[in-house]
Design a protein around this motif. Structure first.
Motif, PDB file in Angstrom:
ATOM      1  N   LYS A  89       1.845   5.700  -4.348  1.00  0.00           N
ATOM      2  CA  LYS A  89       1.175   6.412  -5.407  1.00  0.00           C
ATOM      3  C   LYS A  89       1.598   5.506  -6.767  1.00  0.00           C
ATOM      4  CE  LYS A  89       0.638  10.849  -3.473  1.00  0.00           C
ATOM      5  NZ  LYS A  89       1.099  12.288  -3.476  1.00  0.00           N
ATOM      6  N   GLY A  92      -0.173   2.290  -7.304  1.00  0.00           N
ATOM      7  CA  GLY A  92      -1.542   2.098  -7.211  1.00  0.00           C
ATOM      8  C   GLY A  92      -2.126   1.671  -5.930  1.00  0.00           C
ATOM      9  N   TYR A  94      -2.755   3.699  -3.602  1.00  0.00           N
ATOM     10  CA  TYR A  94      -3.446   4.752  -3.041  1.00  0.00           C
ATOM     11  C   TYR A  94      -4.985   4.498  -3.485  1.00  0.00           C
ATOM     12  CZ  TYR A  94      -1.153   8.604  -0.741  1.00  0.00           C
ATOM     13  OH  TYR A  94      -0.410   9.362   0.438  1.00  0.00           O
ATOM     14  N   SER A  95      -5.107   3.731  -4.714  1.00  0.00           N
ATOM     15  CA  SER A  95      -6.632   3.427  -4.916  1.00  0.00           C
ATOM     16  C   SER A  95      -7.141   2.087  -4.393  1.00  0.00           C
ATOM     17  CB  SER A  95      -6.405   3.377  -6.590  1.00  0.00           C
ATOM     18  OG  SER A  95      -5.833   2.481  -7.063  1.00  0.00           O
ATOM     19  N   ILE A  96      -6.266   1.428  -3.931  1.00  0.00           N
ATOM     20  CA  ILE A  96      -6.418  -0.014  -3.270  1.00  0.00           C
ATOM     21  C   ILE A  96      -6.933   0.065  -1.926  1.00  0.00           C
ATOM     22  CG2 ILE A  96      -5.838  -2.455  -2.868  1.00  0.00           C
ATOM     23  CD1 ILE A  96      -3.828  -1.965  -5.244  1.00  0.00           C
ATOM     24  N   LYS A  98      -7.352   2.501   2.100  1.00  0.00           N
ATOM     25  CA  LYS A  98      -7.359   3.711   2.682  1.00  0.00           C
ATOM     26  C   LYS A  98      -6.390   4.195   3.472  1.00  0.00           C
ATOM     27  CE  LYS A  98     -12.017   1.557   3.695  1.00  0.00           C
ATOM     28  NZ  LYS A  98     -12.580   0.690   4.757  1.00  0.00           N
TER      29      LYS A  98
END
Length: 110
Positions: A89, A92, A94-96, A98
């Motif tokens: 988290k 980052g 989690y945004s990169i 799945k």
């Protein structure tokens, strides 16, 4: 660190136990590179038994993801919890990537 892999549906499910740090990250990356060299392209990496991941471990994940992208492959993660989930988290990831709660849900969304 202990790594195991199995084929399930259309993916290679990899479970990692222990720690991915400066000492073990090269081993982890080489393990995945060898699977890619053998033709595996879709990975689900279950980190439920991983106790710790360092920045070296994160770099090995990014390097593997970059190689998979060049090969039209995909990498997904499952089972994150505790400190490893926090690192994902904060960094980052989690945004990169799945990220799924279980291998089954990751396989269903392949």
């Amino acid at each position: 660190m202990e790594i195991n892999a199995r084929q399930e549906k259309n993916a290679t499910v990899i479970t990692v136990q222990g720690r991915i740090d400066a000492v073990t990250a090269p081993e982890f990356e080489n393990y995945l590179s060898n699977l890619i060299a053998k033709g595996d392209r879709n990975f689900i990496v279950n980190l439920g038994a991983l106790e710790y991941i360092s920045s070296a471990g994160l770099r090995s994940i990014l390097a593997t993801a970059k190689r998979l992208k060049a090969e039209q492959g995909d990498i997904r993660f499952s089972g994150l919890q505790g400190p490893v989930e926090e690192v994902f988290k904060i960094s980052g990831f989690y945004s990169i990537f799945k990220i799924f709660e279980s291998d089954a849900s990751a396989l269903d969304n392949a």
